[in-house]
Structures are given as C-alpha cells and as structure tokens.
Design an enzyme around this catalytic site. Sequence first.
Site, PDB file in Angstrom:
ATOM      1  CG  ASN A  10      -1.777   1.208   1.342  1.00  0.00           C
ATOM      2  OD1 ASN A  10      -1.913   1.954   0.369  1.00  0.00           O
ATOM      3  ND2 ASN A  10      -2.375   1.429   2.502  1.00  0.00           N
ATOM      4  CD1 TRP A  11       3.605   0.892  -2.805  1.00  0.00           C
ATOM      5  CD2 TRP A  11       3.586   1.976  -4.768  1.00  0.00           C
ATOM      6  NE1 TRP A  11       4.282   0.121  -3.710  1.00  0.00           N
ATOM      7  CE2 TRP A  11       4.281   0.763  -4.921  1.00  0.00           C
ATOM      8  CE3 TRP A  11       3.448   2.819  -5.868  1.00  0.00           C
ATOM      9  CZ2 TRP A  11       4.844   0.389  -6.143  1.00  0.00           C
ATOM     10  CZ3 TRP A  11       3.998   2.447  -7.081  1.00  0.00           C
ATOM     11  CH2 TRP A  11       4.699   1.234  -7.210  1.00  0.00           C
ATOM     12  CE  LYS A  12      -0.263   3.597   4.518  1.00  0.00           C
ATOM     13  NZ  LYS A  12      -0.312   3.786   5.947  1.00  0.00           N
ATOM     14  CG  HIS A  93      -6.114   2.072   4.926  1.00  0.00           C
ATOM     15  ND1 HIS A  93      -5.689   3.106   5.718  1.00  0.00           N
ATOM     16  CD2 HIS A  93      -5.087   1.205   4.855  1.00  0.00           C
ATOM     17  CE1 HIS A  93      -4.446   2.875   6.108  1.00  0.00           C
ATOM     18  NE2 HIS A  93      -4.047   1.728   5.597  1.00  0.00           N
ATOM     19  CD  GLU A  95      -3.166   5.903   6.325  1.00  0.00           C
ATOM     20  OE1 GLU A  95      -3.147   5.881   5.083  1.00  0.00           O
ATOM     21  OE2 GLU A  95      -2.210   5.506   7.035  1.00  0.00           O
ATOM     22  CD  GLU A 174      -3.736  -2.281   7.466  1.00  0.00           C
ATOM     23  OE1 GLU A 174      -2.557  -2.387   7.159  1.00  0.00           O
ATOM     24  OE2 GLU A 174      -4.446  -1.344   7.089  1.00  0.00           O
ATOM     25  N   GLY A 180       1.710   2.986  10.737  1.00  0.00           N
ATOM     26  CA  GLY A 180       2.569   4.155  10.547  1.00  0.00           C
ATOM     27  C   GLY A 180       3.206   4.659  11.831  1.00  0.00           C
ATOM     28  CB  SER A 220       4.655  -0.640  12.209  1.00  0.00           C
ATOM     29  OG  SER A 220       4.149   0.674  12.338  1.00  0.00           O
ATOM     30  N   GLY A 241       2.710  -0.737   4.435  1.00  0.00           N
ATOM     31  CA  GLY A 241       2.721   0.666   4.007  1.00  0.00           C
ATOM     32  C   GLY A 241       4.153   1.126   3.791  1.00  0.00           C
ATOM     33  N   GLY A 242       4.727   1.770   4.805  1.00  0.00           N
ATOM     34  CA  GLY A 242       6.060   2.381   4.698  1.00  0.00           C
ATOM     35  C   GLY A 242       7.113   1.497   4.051  1.00  0.00           C
TER      36      GLY A 242
HETATM   37  P1  PGA Z   1       2.458   0.908   7.676  1.00  0.00           P
HETATM   38  O1  PGA Z   1       1.052   1.019   6.937  1.00  0.00           O
HETATM   39  O2  PGA Z   1       3.080  -0.399   7.240  1.00  0.00           O
HETATM   40  O3  PGA Z   1       3.235   2.089   7.192  1.00  0.00           O
HETATM   41  O4  PGA Z   1       2.196   0.927   9.133  1.00  0.00           O
HETATM   42  C1  PGA Z   1       0.203  -0.097   6.819  1.00  0.00           C
HETATM   43  C2  PGA Z   1      -1.083   0.324   6.185  1.00  0.00           C
HETATM   44  O5  PGA Z   1      -1.518   1.447   6.394  1.00  0.00           O
HETATM   45  O6  PGA Z   1      -1.711  -0.450   5.434  1.00  0.00           O
END
Ligand code: PGA
Length: 271
Positions: A10-12, A93, A95, A174, A180, A220, A241-242
């Site tokens: 997930n590159w956001k 998600h 966010e 999640e 994050g 994370s 994500g990251g």
């Molecule tokens: P993260 O993000 O690995 O940066 O914590 C995961 C996600 O939001 O799907």
Amino acid sequence: MARESYILANWKMNTTLSEAMVLVSGVLRKTEDLEKVNIVFFPPYIWLVPIKEQYRHAALGAQNVWWHPSGPYTGEIAVNMLKGIAKYVIVGHSERRSIFGEDDATVNAKLHAVLDAHLVPVLAIGEEAPLKIEHLSDAEIERHVASSRLGKALDGSTRGLTNNEWGKLIIAYEPVWAIGTGRNATGSYSANVIRALRRIIAKKTNKDIATEIPILYGGSVTRHSAAEFADQSTIDGVLVGGASLKVADFSAIAEAFAEAQKRRDKKNEIS
Ligand code: PGA
C-alpha cells in the site's frame, strides 16, 4: 488456512511516476522466484494505467473506490473503471475512516460494489488501542474481539454478504495503533486476534469459509518483523505501508513468507 500468502504494497500517496516504475520492476525482479506468494501493488490511482501498460503481469489494486457506477461524484473512481487494470481494491482502510470520515455503512456499500464488479476486496479493519487479551482463554478473546471496535467494524462492514461472497474476501487486520507508528503488534498478539476473527466469521458463515479466508496483518511491518508474522500459520500475509516503498525491504518481507511456507510444507511432508 490459505496455502498461499498475500504480500500487499500500500504505497498510499507516495511516489512519482518514475519512482513507481522503478519500484515495481525492482520488486518483480527480486521476487520472481518466490513460490506461493501473491504480490499486489496498490499505487496511487494515477499510476495504475502506466504500470499496467509496462508490466502486464503485475498484480495491481486500488487503494479506494466509490460505489456508484457513474454520475456527479467529483474526484471519485467507479469500480467498473478499474476492470482490466486492477483486480484488488482496499476498502475501509483506517486512514479513509479517520481522515475522510468513512463509516461502516460506507465501507459496506463499497464492499458490495467491489464484489458485484467481480473484483477482490481487501477489507481493512482494526482496533484503536491494544486489546487486553493477555492470559485470556480463546473463548474470552473471541468475546472481547466481538464486542470491540474491531468486531463491530467486521460486523457493520460485511452486512448482507452471502456465504459465496464471504469466500471471495481478503481481510486485512490492521490495528490502528500500529499503522505508521513504527510500533507493530507482536506475531502472537495478532495471531490470537486473527484466530478469534476466524471463529467469529465461522459463526457468521461456516467453518470452511472461516478456515480458508485469507486474513492478513498490517501495521508497521518491516523486513525485521516480517518473520514473526510469517511464522504464524493463521496469518496469510501482510499489508505493508512504509516498508513497501523500498525494493529491498518489501522483497525481504515477501521472502520471509515464502520461506515460512516452505518450512510448513516440509513439515507436512514429514509428518
Ligand atoms: P504501515 O502502513 O506499514 O506504514 O504501518 C500499513 C497500512 O496502512 O496499510
């Protein structure tokens, strides 16, 4: 449990077009020999088409979608527009929920639209703060999860799904507090929660669906923590994500799952 893992990137809202291309080609090269791992990229919308044109065999997903088929929805994308480009769609998600105010009813409408379009939804759900489940029995953990925000999100987001539709879902568990933050849940904590989710799903559907439905962990995940999740046979992969923005890190996470699966297959051969 699913016999294959899902390693989702997930590159956001990150990457330029050239960074996106470098990332996809690097990950595809580094992971091409890995067995039983499904790698899916979720780039920003605008890069989906150029990536698909250049890498026909790359599996792609959308980070979000709108549920109406067309109309006056400025800035939105309909599920049918994704056909032939993206096979997967993340819905719910955290966010989207916290920044854009999506509630379970919105997520439910999106989930139905994605299923109706024969795309694969990745339903994201998670609790706001760590659950106090240490030293609890399996039945107690199940009750705790069912009555938490996590259980309620599962319930509200999946309203009206037939068993057949449940069988097409991927769930990304999640914990919101882990996304994050650099503070991942432990492998055993997430495995306990995921086992409870499977028992709750079994009651909503049946045991076969609950056993087979891929449930991933997200929050994370790094190349260093990946093995902790991969070693838990109830966890079918990760939503990253990251760490999905770096070729070496993301590929190492996929490798950890391929290795864990190999070890499990070997053990099954022997026993
Ligand atoms: P993260 O993000 O690995 O940066 O914590 C995961 C996600 O939001 O799907």
